[in-house]
Design a protein around this motif. Structure first.
Motif, PDB file in Angstrom:
ATOM      1  N   VAL A 227      50.088  73.450 -21.670  1.00 20.56           N
ATOM      2  CA  VAL A 227      48.428  73.121 -21.506  1.00 20.56           C
ATOM      3  C   VAL A 227      48.383  71.783 -21.340  1.00 20.56           C
ATOM      4  CG1 VAL A 227      46.504  72.635 -22.042  1.00 20.56           C
ATOM      5  CG2 VAL A 227      47.387  75.211 -20.906  1.00 20.56           C
ATOM      6  N   ILE A 228      49.632  71.326 -22.873  1.00 21.19           N
ATOM      7  CA  ILE A 228      49.482  69.987 -23.032  1.00 21.19           C
ATOM      8  C   ILE A 228      50.740  69.363 -21.801  1.00 21.19           C
ATOM      9  CG2 ILE A 228      50.774  69.408 -24.577  1.00 21.19           C
ATOM     10  CD1 ILE A 228      50.114  70.528 -26.963  1.00 21.19           C
ATOM     11  N   ARG A 229      51.983  69.926 -21.229  1.00 17.04           N
ATOM     12  CA  ARG A 229      52.423  69.185 -20.747  1.00 17.04           C
ATOM     13  C   ARG A 229      51.378  68.789 -19.607  1.00 17.04           C
ATOM     14  NH1 ARG A 229      56.990  72.009 -20.965  1.00 17.04           N
ATOM     15  NH2 ARG A 229      55.859  73.245 -19.885  1.00 17.04           N
ATOM     16  N   ASN A 230      50.524  69.289 -19.045  1.00  9.91           N
ATOM     17  CA  ASN A 230      49.873  69.592 -17.698  1.00  9.91           C
ATOM     18  C   ASN A 230      48.457  68.137 -18.528  1.00  9.91           C
ATOM     19  OD1 ASN A 230      49.963  71.298 -15.556  1.00  9.91           O
ATOM     20  ND2 ASN A 230      50.623  71.937 -16.931  1.00  9.91           N
ATOM     21  N   TYR A 231      48.354  68.986 -19.974  1.00  7.89           N
ATOM     22  CA  TYR A 231      47.013  67.619 -19.894  1.00  7.89           C
ATOM     23  C   TYR A 231      47.882  65.812 -19.888  1.00  7.89           C
ATOM     24  CZ  TYR A 231      43.651  65.506 -23.029  1.00  7.89           C
ATOM     25  OH  TYR A 231      42.376  64.677 -23.882  1.00  7.89           O
ATOM     26  N   GLU A 232      48.905  65.726 -20.274  1.00 11.58           N
ATOM     27  CA  GLU A 232      49.117  64.661 -20.514  1.00 11.58           C
ATOM     28  C   GLU A 232      49.842  63.765 -19.456  1.00 11.58           C
ATOM     29  OE1 GLU A 232      52.703  65.593 -23.290  1.00 11.58           O
ATOM     30  OE2 GLU A 232      52.068  64.824 -24.817  1.00 11.58           O
ATOM     31  N   GLU A 233      49.896  64.847 -18.244  1.00 14.00           N
ATOM     32  CA  GLU A 233      50.231  64.657 -16.913  1.00 14.00           C
ATOM     33  C   GLU A 233      48.508  63.698 -16.380  1.00 14.00           C
ATOM     34  OE1 GLU A 233      52.453  66.472 -13.192  1.00 14.00           O
ATOM     35  OE2 GLU A 233      53.049  66.977 -15.122  1.00 14.00           O
ATOM     36  N   VAL A 234      48.182  64.969 -16.189  1.00 15.70           N
ATOM     37  CA  VAL A 234      46.601  64.448 -16.016  1.00 15.70           C
ATOM     38  C   VAL A 234      46.099  63.697 -16.397  1.00 15.70           C
ATOM     39  CG1 VAL A 234      43.839  65.698 -15.759  1.00 15.70           C
ATOM     40  CG2 VAL A 234      46.166  66.891 -15.373  1.00 15.70           C
ATOM     41  N   SER A 235      46.177  63.080 -17.869  1.00 12.35           N
ATOM     42  CA  SER A 235      45.281  61.788 -18.419  1.00 12.35           C
ATOM     43  C   SER A 235      46.272  60.709 -17.808  1.00 12.35           C
ATOM     44  CB  SER A 235      45.022  61.806 -19.796  1.00 12.35           C
ATOM     45  OG  SER A 235      46.419  62.400 -20.598  1.00 12.35           O
ATOM     46  N   ARG A 236      47.021  60.786 -18.163  1.00  9.30           N
ATOM     47  CA  ARG A 236      48.023  59.766 -17.558  1.00  9.30           C
ATOM     48  C   ARG A 236      48.476  59.019 -15.767  1.00  9.30           C
ATOM     49  NH1 ARG A 236      52.879  61.018 -19.234  1.00  9.30           N
ATOM     50  NH2 ARG A 236      53.387  62.517 -17.462  1.00  9.30           N
TER      51      ARG A 236
END
Lengths: 247, 247
Positions: A227-236
């Motif tokens: 989830v964190i990996r995806n979160y960072e990707e999404v917010s980036r």
DNA sequence: ATGCAGATTATGTTCGAACATCCTCTCGAT
DNA sequence: ATCGAGAGGATGTTCGAACATAATCTGCAT
């Protein structure tokens, strides 16, 4: 636990306020409203076909559930997501869930064991969604997943602990569903998750608290990392696409 | 934490709903409404001089706070008290508070230490109520007591954990105030409690996590025992006085 | 063009009345 | 005497309108 009272409860002791609360809650967790988005009454009233009075009631409860925010005279907004909240959430969930699992293992009876197996079976049989658009399948999978995790800790004997675990689980699900926009799950990851579920269930029923909690913690850690990996990707991608940070 | 934003916030971003929520919450915790009692709208409306709309809003939130119960078409009632709930509550509170204290000790800065000392000082200086009728003094003491316990764990770094500890603390306070009808506190008990407060504070600031959590747990255990003893006494006298079990 | 005051619109808040449901009391039949 | 049906009152629920506040727009002065 044990048997449900047979009453089919066809008598609806339900009100519009209750219904809209449940619907809004589901939609909030499912991510059908963007974090930070304003929840205007007219808009919601039209979308859900209910009056303003039941809406206020539902939104008020959701404030205490921390799913929406409220500012006097400025209305309700969807609670924002943040990395720090996500980390906090997950750390505590791991803590509390493992605690509850330990207690369940110490106190659970045969019905508890049976329920775990039943929930595990239903989870493994749940069809995997081909895309996140396939809401119905996602909803069904999430529900079975929730129910499995609940079954593990259901016998902990502490209503308060169950309540807190439920709240944390709901919030985590919101992050998961908000953030995982592609079915990025590799075959290997899926297999590992399935194995973790099965292992936790087996260890729990075998009353091996050490093993059960270790694997459960691992399972959480794995989910959080994805989830964190995806979160960072999404917010980036968000901050790259436009200056809008969701406000 | 640190300094409050200087804004005096004279602009009231407040609404009747917010106000009545805060007032009801306080009164519920203070025990001004009997557990199980029905909360009729007309009655509350008269007592608090507000309309029904703000009341519904406040009561809805209190449902999610677990301070009132709701049944469709049958209205709101004050959440009942029970021995099992009390035990559950306290066990979890001890668990979570000690956990939070440990984290605070690991992470707290000088402001955290200073706040503990300040809160302890204010608590020790708080006048003790001569009777439970003396609401103002009781309220003041409870507030300072709350604030001291909050200050201990304030630096744990987990908003969720703080939130849960707060909820449990509020509910425990409700039991305490509902049940302690006489100032049954012996001089010895009072002295021990005062010493525990002081010891926890000192150990926390000295970063002695073991000692701090041990004493805090002892402090909780002691409080719970007093409350449970009083609870049993009160419910015995209730069931002896009349057949009413609070329904 | 810019900045500010006033007017306008949008939105949230609250109230009172109409409606639905539940509870209680009465009355009659068994 | 007991039970059940039905009437009446009490209470909870919902809506629509009136009100209050916040946000936006307009036009004038600099």
């Amino acid at each position: 636990m044990s048997l449900q009272p047979v009453a089919t409860n066809d008598d609806d002791a339900t009100t519009l306020g209750i219904e809209i609360y449940a619907r809004l809650r589901r939609d909030l967790i499912a991510g059908h409203h963007k974090p930070g988005e304003r929840l205007r009454f007219r808009q919601l009233s039209a979308a859900y076909s209910v009056g303003i009075a039941p809406l206020r009631e539902a939104l008020s409860r959701l404030v205490s559930d921390q799913l929406v925010r409220f500012e006097g005279h400025r209305g309700y907004t969807v609670a924002p997501l943040s990395l720090s909240d996500l980390n906090d959430l997950c750390a505590l969930r791991t803590d509390l869930s493992c605690n509850a699992l330990r207690r369940s293992i110490a106190q659970g009876d045969e019905d508890w064991e049976a329920e775990i197996l039943a929930a595990l079976h239903r989870l493994e049989r749940a069809p995997l969604p081909h895309s996140v658009e396939d809401r119905k399948t996602v909803d069904e999978w999430e529900q079975r997943h929730d129910r499995f995790h609940y079954s593990l800790i259901a016998a902990c004997g502490s209503p308060w602990l169950l309540h807190f675990c439920g709240a944390l689980s709901d919030h985590f699900q919101r992050y998961r569903r908000a953030v995982i926009v592609v079915t990025s799950s590799s075959e290997a990851l899926l297999k590992r998750v399935r194995e973790q579920h099965r292992t936790v269930a087996e260890a729990a029923i075998a009353r091996d608290a050490e093993r059960a909690t270790t694997v459960l913690a691992e399972h959480f850690r794995g989910s959080v990392e994805v989830v964190i990996r995806n979160y960072e990707e999404v917010s980036r991608s968000l901050s790259a696409g436009n200056g809008d940070d969701g406000r």
